[in-house]
Design an enzyme around this catalytic site. Structure first.
Site, PDB file in Angstrom:
ATOM      1  CE  LYS A  22      -1.860   1.733   3.990  1.00  0.00           C
ATOM      2  NZ  LYS A  22      -1.278   2.930   4.399  1.00  0.00           N
ATOM      3  NE  ARG A  92      -1.416  12.304   8.362  1.00  0.00           N
ATOM      4  CZ  ARG A  92      -1.504  13.589   8.376  1.00  0.00           C
ATOM      5  NH1 ARG A  92      -2.516  14.272   8.875  1.00  0.00           N
ATOM      6  NH2 ARG A  92      -0.287  14.200   8.242  1.00  0.00           N
ATOM      7  CB  CYS A 116      -3.718  11.146  12.219  1.00  0.00           C
ATOM      8  SG  CYS A 116      -3.276   9.311  11.954  1.00  0.00           S
ATOM      9  CG  ASP A 124       6.944  20.926  10.109  1.00  0.00           C
ATOM     10  OD1 ASP A 124       7.783  20.782  10.631  1.00  0.00           O
ATOM     11  OD2 ASP A 124       6.126  19.761   9.880  1.00  0.00           O
TER      12      ASP A 124
END
Ligand code: EPZ
Length: 422
Positions: A22, A92, A116, A124
Site C-alpha cells: 500500500k 492523509r 489522525c 511542515d
C-alpha cells in the site's frame, strides 16, 4: 457497520500470498502525474486507501481504471490541480500529490490533511522542502496553495530531517518535484524506506535521474520530461510482518510468498529474540515458533530500524510473553490507542509517556473491542486469534484501508473469522 468475529485460540498453518505494498502504491500512483500519458502499475492491492487515491487522481482530470491487479492511470489531461477537502480528509497520504502536481502544472492547491488517531502529523517538512526548490506556498482556508516561480523549480541542497528523523511522504513529495526541477537537488536525511526506493526506481524508469537510492542522501538531477511507465510494486512488508506475528502468536507455521525478508531485518531480529524463527525462501519466507514467547524490548525508528507500523502487532504478541517487555514509540509517541483494548482482553500493559510496559500474561480472554486505526485493528485481530473465546472487533473499516481480504487469508491458514454487519 462491519465487524470481525474471531474464535480462538487457533494455531495457524498454511501459505499466505502477500499483496503489493500500500505504502509504495500510493506515492507511485501519484508519480504518474509527472509523466503525461498512460502508466500501468502492477499488483496494486484492493484497498480503501488505493480507491481514495484513484478517486483523487480522477478529480484532477486523470482516467483511472483497474484491470485485475493492475491499475491503468492516464494523466494526459490534468486540468483541475486541486486536491479537494472532501477526498483528502478520507486519507492523509493524499498529500503525496502535492509535489508531482506542482512540478507538472506549475501550481497546486491541496487540502491540508486533518487530524489522525495515531498522533500529531504536521506536513511542515514537506513544505520546507518544496520551498527550498523555489515554490511559493501559502495556506488559504485549510488549503496549501503552491506555485512555481518564473523559470520553474530550481534544484539545490535540502535538509529533510525532523524531530522524529526522516519523513517518508515528505521525501516522496520533494523527490518527485525535484525530478522536473532545473539542476541538481541533494536531499539530506532522506527516508530510506523500501517504499521510497521503489518510488525512486519507478521514477528512473520514467526517465528521471535519481541516485543514492536506499541511502539518506538522495541526488536528483532534473530532466525536462518524463514518460509513462509500466511498474510492478514491491510486496507489502508491513502486511508480511503482521503475518509473521500471527504465526508467532498462535504457535503456528506459515509460508509467506511475494515478500522480501531483507526488507524486514529489524523485524526478523526482534522475532528471533522473542523465539520466532524466519527462514528466507526464493519468493518469501517460512516462519514458525521455536518455543515459549520470550519478552523483548522494541523501539520504533525510521527504516532500517523497527517499523512503527508493526508496533501494535508486536505488543499483542508480547502480551503473552513470559516476562516484561518495554515498547518505545519514537515515531508517533501517542500511537497507543490499542493498549486499552488489549487490556480489555486481559493483557497487562501500562502506558508511560512514549513507552508501554508489557507484563506478559498466561492467556488472553476474548472480548468485544474497538479498532481506532489501521495497525491497531490488525493487532486486535491477532490478539483474537490467541484469545480464549469469541472476540468481536468493531470498526473494521480501518483494517480494510490497509489489508486485502485479511480474514480470507487467515481462514485459509486455519483461523475461524467471520465478517458480520453488526
Ligand atoms: C508514512 O507516513 C506511512 N504512510 C505510515 O504508515 C508510517 O507510519 C510512517 O510513514 C512512518 O513510517 C504511508 O507511507 C502512506 P512520516 P508519513 O512523515 O510519511 C513527523 C500505515 O499504517 N513529521 O515519515 O505521513 C511525523 O509527525 C501508515 O500504513 C513532521 O514533524 O510519516 C512523524 O512523527 C500509518 N513534519 C514523523 O515525522 C512533517 O512534515 C514521521 O512521519 C512530516 C512528518
Amino acid at each position: 457497520m462491519d465487524a470481525l468475529e474471531i474464535e480462538g485460540p487457533v494455531r495457524l498453518d498454511g501459505t499466505v500470498h502477500i499483496s503489493g505494498s500500500k505504502n509504495a502504491a500510493l506515492p507511485i500512483m501519484a508519480a504518474t502525474l509527472l509523466a503525461p500519458g498512460e502508466s500501468v502499475i502492477e499488483q496494486v492491492p484492493r484497498l480503501a486507501d488505493i480507491a481514495v487515491l484513484g478517486q483523487l487522481l480522477q478529480s484532477l482530470g486523470a482516467r483511472v481504471e483497474r484491470d485485475g491487479a493492475d491499475i491503468h492511470i492516464d494523466t494526459t489531461k490534468i486540468d483541475h490541480p486541486v486536491g479537494e477537502y472532501d477526498i483528502v480528509r478520507k486519507m492523509r497520504a493524499s498529500i503525496c500529490i502535492l509535489g508531482p502536481l506542482l512540478a507538472r502544472c506549475g501550481r497546486a492547491k491541496v487540502s491540508m490533511p486533518g487530524g489522525c488517531a495515531i498522533g500529531d502529523r504536521p506536513v511542515d517538512i514537506h513544505l520546507r522542502g518544496l520551498r527550498a526548490l523555489g515554490a511559493q506556498i501559502h495556506l488559504e482556508n485549510g488549503y496549501i496553495v503552491a506555485t512555481v516561480p518564473p523559470g520553474g523549480l530550481r534544484g539545490g541542497p535540502i535538509f529533510l530531517g525532523g524531530p522524529f528523523g526522516s519523513t517518508v511522504l515528505g521525501t516522496a513529495n520533494v523527490m518527485m518535484a525535484a525530478t522536473l526541477a532545473q539542476g541538481r537537488t541533494i536531499i539530506e536525511s532522506a527516508a530510506c524506506e523500501p517504499e521510497i526506493a521503489d518510488l525512486a526506481n519507478c521514477l528512473n524508469a520514467m526517465g528521471a535521474r535519481v541516485h543514492g537510492i536506499g541511502s539518506p542522501r538522495l541526488i536528483v538531477d532534473g530532466v525536462t520530461r518524463l514518460t509513462p511507465v509500466r511498474h510492478r510494486i514491491i510486496g507489502d512488508r508491513i502486511e508480511a510482518g503482521t503475518f509473521l506475528v500471527a504465526a508467532g502468536l498462535t504457535g503456528g507455521r506459515l509460508t509467506l510468498t511475494n515478500c522480501q525478508p531483507d526488507n524486514m531485518v529489524a523485524v526478523v531480529d526482534r522475532l528471533a529474540h522473542i523465539g520466532v524463527a524466519v527462514e528466507a525462501r526464493d519468493d518469501g519466507c517460512v516462519v514458525r515458533r521455536t518455543g515459549e514467547l520470550r519478552p523483548a524490548d522494541v523501539t520504533t525508528q525510521p527504516y532500517p530500524g523497527f517499523p512503527t507500523d508493526l508496533q501494535a502487532q508486536f505488543m499483542a504478541m508480547l502480551a503473552l510473553a513470559e516476562g516484561n517487555s518495554v515498547i518505545t514509540e519514537k515515531i508517533f509517541p501517542d500511537r497507543f490507542m490499542h493498549v486499552a483494548e488489549l487490556n480489555r482482553m486481559a493483557a497487562n500493559i501500562r502506558k508511560e509517556g512514549p513507552c508501554a510496559i508489557v507484563a506478559g500474561v498466561r492467556e488472553l480472554i476474548a472480548a468485544p473491542v474497538m479498532a481506532s486505526d489501521l495497525r491497531a485493528s490488525a493487532a486486535l485481530v491477532l490478539a483474537g486469534l490467541a484469545a480464549w473465546g469469541k472476540t468481536v472487533v468493531h470498526r473494521v473499516y480501518h483494517i480494510d484501508r490497509g489489508y486485502e481480504r485479511i480474514e480470507e487469508k487467515l481462514n485459509a491458514a486455519g483461523a475461524r473469522i467471520v465478517r458480520k454487519d453488526l
